[in-house]
Design an enzyme around this catalytic site. Structure first.
Site, PDB file in Angstrom:
ATOM      1  CB  CYS A 102     -25.382 -32.296  13.568  1.00 23.92           C
ATOM      2  SG  CYS A 102     -23.841 -32.708  14.428  1.00 23.92           S
ATOM      3  CG  ASP A 117       6.303  -0.226  -2.216  1.00 24.01           C
ATOM      4  OD1 ASP A 117       7.000   0.617  -1.630  1.00 24.01           O
ATOM      5  OD2 ASP A 117       6.551  -1.451  -2.207  1.00 24.01           O
ATOM      6  CB  CYS A 128     -21.694 -29.767  15.705  1.00 21.77           C
ATOM      7  SG  CYS A 128     -21.621 -29.814  13.893  1.00 21.77           S
ATOM      8  CD  GLU A 156      -2.672  -1.310   2.510  1.00 19.06           C
ATOM      9  OE1 GLU A 156      -3.871  -1.576   2.508  1.00 19.06           O
ATOM     10  OE2 GLU A 156      -1.993  -1.224   3.549  1.00 19.06           O
ATOM     11  CB  SER A 177      15.549   5.030   0.155  1.00 15.86           C
ATOM     12  OG  SER A 177      15.183   5.355   1.473  1.00 15.86           O
ATOM     13  CG  LEU A 178      18.133   0.507  -2.580  1.00 18.52           C
ATOM     14  CD1 LEU A 178      18.054  -1.011  -2.460  1.00 18.52           C
ATOM     15  CD2 LEU A 178      19.312   0.906  -3.442  1.00 18.52           C
ATOM     16  CE  LYS A 203       9.531  -3.662  -2.185  1.00 20.55           C
ATOM     17  NZ  LYS A 203       9.107  -2.309  -1.780  1.00 20.55           N
ATOM     18  CE  LYS A 232      13.818  -3.356  -0.814  1.00 19.66           C
ATOM     19  NZ  LYS A 232      13.132  -3.441   0.482  1.00 19.66           N
TER      20      LYS A 232
END
Length: 707
Positions: free
Chosen positions: A417, A40, A414, A38, A85-86, A320, A120
């Site tokens: 049943c 990115d 259950c 999100e 950063s990259l 990425k 990475k």
């Protein structure tokens, strides 16, 4: 350049606020409320606006910032050289566009340099500073210029030496090492279990756990967390000449600094693409989380020549992978009763797109797992879907709780049943519905299972059809399946339609069997001659799936032989063992289950692998051979490759042992390949497998390899 319209400026301001808040929570508070995918996506939207309207790009824009401001919990420390950063590439087209820019600026030097590719790691970026070989400082990245002094805590990490190893004369006077601190996947799960047992909030993912562990005020707490470190770069280095980054990694290993075993230097971008695809195939085999591959120019002189922008080097890029973790709202936790009676909680979530598909549900395994993960109904949760793997909730985003969340309570009856739920054995975590024969949920699940491709492959018998048969009262249990006829199916709306001709001939309202009804009856007739192993899967004997069933069928070629086999005889068969042997004996000890076999045989089902008429059977060239297949073989499905072996008299085994005669290795093999290498078993590729089938074991042995 055109001035941005008002609505564009408003969107840019909104994106900037969202990204700055997300960065603060991620880098400073260690409590992110937004997934990497999100983040990115929002960053890409923001940078695209700035590409179109240059006036929006200011020094304080999120696109020009690195990391986040340092926390006030630890002393600030200025890095010897900026930690940038990259830039990211999300497709091979974007990767090649980066490569073209690098090629234009690097010229002929690029071919001599090559590209260094490495994983990475999804951890916490740190810098280590060694003076005269001794660790004097460790710091987080912070905003790239100023980070947090975490030296005391870093000294507790076993993989980081306090003093560099090797000849003192070769150790640099000053060495600045960049790398990633991370918490392995298994260690993360263990840590979260411990936190929940202590009544504390679990971490949402391994990256948060690593960051939180590294920022403990008491280093003794950090010391209890099995953190690890891998170096991925060098900043300042005095007293040593390093021409290539790959040479730096080799030198760091000599000094005792961990580096990635997967790092590789390749000559061109085509080889980079191959590396990226290889890592993608094994993305979930590593001990730590990864979210991509980092590609760097290997020669440091060329790195210096290419330089950097205000936030990222021009000589490196991160490729990425599609995000596999997202956040979504946990709307409810419900339970499903499976074909063996096991009651499994599952999460109902706001639909979210992740790893190529939209996900709205995820299993939570059992009540203990819900408690271990610390999730509450109403939480915002971190959801992970690794490729084709079943979606998994990793944990809650506790910082977004508003007090309306509530705990999940496992039912005591259950839901299908109303039988009292209980563990099958004392101390067992799973609870089960004991009404195995007639519980609607269990019977529907068993019908769906026996119709699956791994069992009898009955095309029409899906969820709706199974429900329709049960609602019409046509089945007491699956033993009645092959007694279905046209008259019975006419009682189920799913299998009928209005008859237009009948409306003319016999009056309106008459119904006839639909195409689905006719197809189901035809399918049921067709599958009566399926291989015995398919029927074994269809019987829902616990622990017998498509991997084990061929081993059982090879040892006991008909249902009578299997029923008569003792526990000792079953346990002695390779691939079965005591657990499966006990499960088989328990299954046949139940009257109504034995009646299923009787009903199926009475209806004409052949629960045996008996020899056919002369001329119908393939030459038994593989008789007595145990063959294991791992990975995908071109031209075959998983089922058909096993059938090809069994049809020639061989055994399609599920595990590699010293008794294995051949291991067939296809694309993306699993751990069976590693075991074959370790045991030095003959290995065949797809072409070798074709030789084995066509010419037999002697010819195959001539083309097999032993590694």
């Amino acid at each position: 350049m055109a001035e941005a319209p008002a609505e564009i400026r408003e969107r840019h301001a909104e994106l900037s606020e969202l990204l700055n808040e997300a960065r603060w929570r991620y880098h400073v508070l260690d409590a992110p409320t937004m997934s990497d995918g999100e983040f990115d996506a929002l960053m890409r939207e923001l940078t695209e606006l700035e590409e179109r309207f240059g006036g929006l790009r200011t020094p304080d824009s999120p696109s020009q910032q690195v990391g986040g401001p340092p926390s006030t919990t630890f002393d600030a420390v200025t890095h010897l050289s900026p930690m940038q950063s990259l830039d990211n590439a999300f497709s091979f087209d974007e990767l090649h566009h980066w490569g073209e820019r690098v090629a234009r600026e690097a010229g002929a030097g690029l071919a001599e340099s090559g590209f260094l590719c490495e994983l990475k790691i999804d951890g916490l970026a740190v810098v280590l500073v060694y003076e005269q070989g001794r660790l004097v400082r460790a710091a987080t990245r912070g905003d790239g210029r100023v980070g947090e002094d975490i030296t005391v805590n870093v000294r507790t990490i076993k993989g980081i030496p306090d003093r560099l190893a090797g000849d003192a004369r070769e150790i640099p006077e000053l060495l600045e090492i960049r790398g990633e601190v991370f918490l392995g996947i298994e260690a993360f799960r263990t840590l979260n279990e411990t936190l929940v047992e202590q009544g504390r909030a679990p971490f949402a993912n391994p990256r948060n756990a690593a960051a939180g562990s590294l920022r403990q005020k008491d280093p003794r707490v950090t010391a209890t967390r099995p953190l690890a470190f891998i170096a991925h770069g060098i900043g300042v280095a005095s007293g040593v000449t390093i021409e290539r980054l790959s040479e730096a990694y080799a030198l760091l290993r000599e000094f005792g600094i961990p580096t990635s075993e997967q790092a590789r230097v390749v000559p061109d971008l085509d080889a980079v693409e191959t590396f990226i695809n290889e890592v993608a195939d094994h993305r979930h085999d590593y001990v730590h989380e990864i979210d991509g591959v980092v590609v760097k120019i290997d020669r440091r002189a060329l790195q210096d020549r290419l330089g950097s922008t205000s936030r990222a080097p021009r000589w490196a890029i991160a490729f990425k992978y599609p995000p596999e973790e997202v956040t979504t709202k946990l709307l409810d936790i419900r339970v499903n009763v499976g074909r063996t009676g096991r009651v499994t909680p599952y999460a109902v979530m706001e639909p979210v797109f992740v790893a190529g598909s939209t996900v709205a549900m995820a299993t939570l395994h059992n009540g203990f797992e819900v408690e271990r993960k610390g999730v509450l109904i109403g939480d915002t949760v971190v959801l992970r879907k690794a490729g084709d793997v079943i979606p998994e909730i990793l944990g809650p985003v506790t910082d977004l709780r508003d007090g309306t969340e509530r705990a999940f309570v496992m039912p005591t009856q259950c839901p299908a049943c109303r039988s009292e739920l209980r563990p099958e054995k004392e101390g067992e975590k799973d609870i089960r519905c004991p009404n195995q024969r007639s519980c609607p949920s269990q019977l529907r699940e068993r019908l769906f299972h026996l119709a699956s491709r791994q069992a009898l492959d009955i095309e029409v018998l899906g969820w709706q059809a199974a429900d329709a048969l049960l609602e019409a009262g046509l089945l007491t249990d699956e033993g009645d399946l092959f007694t279905l006829d046209e008259e019975g199916l006419l009682r189920a709306d799913f299998f009928t339609r209005n008859a237009r001709k009948a409306e003319r001939d016999a009056g309106a309202g008459e119904r006839v069997l639909s195409a689905n009804g006719h197809k189901l009856l035809a399918n049921l007739e067709e599958v009566k001659a399926r291989p015995f192993a398919k029927f074994l899967v269809a019987l829902s004997i616990r622990h017998i799936g498509k991997g084990v069933a061929p081993d059982v069928a090879a040892a006991f070629p008909n249902i009578e032989a299997l029923e008569a086999a003792s526990f000792e005889e079953l346990s002695a068969v390779e691939g079965i063992g005591p657990t499966i042997a006990e499960s088989i004996r328990e299954w046949f000890a139940t009257d109504w289950r034995r009646e299923i076999v009787t009903k199926w045989q009475a209806a004409g089902c052949v629960l045996a692998d008996e020899p056919g008429e002369p001329g119908e059977q393939l030459p038994q060239t593989l008789a007595g051979l145990s063959i294991v297949v791992t990975g995908s073989i071109e031209g075959y499905t998983r089922d058909s490759v096993a059938e090809a072996i069994v049809a020639r008299g061989g055994k399609s085994a599920s595990s590699v042992s010293k008794k294995t005669d051949f291991v067939v290795v296809g694309e993306s093999p699993g751990s069976k390949y590693d075991k074959a290498v370790a045991l030095k078993r003959p290995i065949l590729d797809g072409a070798g497998f074709a030789v084995l089938l066509a010419e037999g074991p002697e010819a195959a042995a001539a083309v097999a390899r032993t590694e």
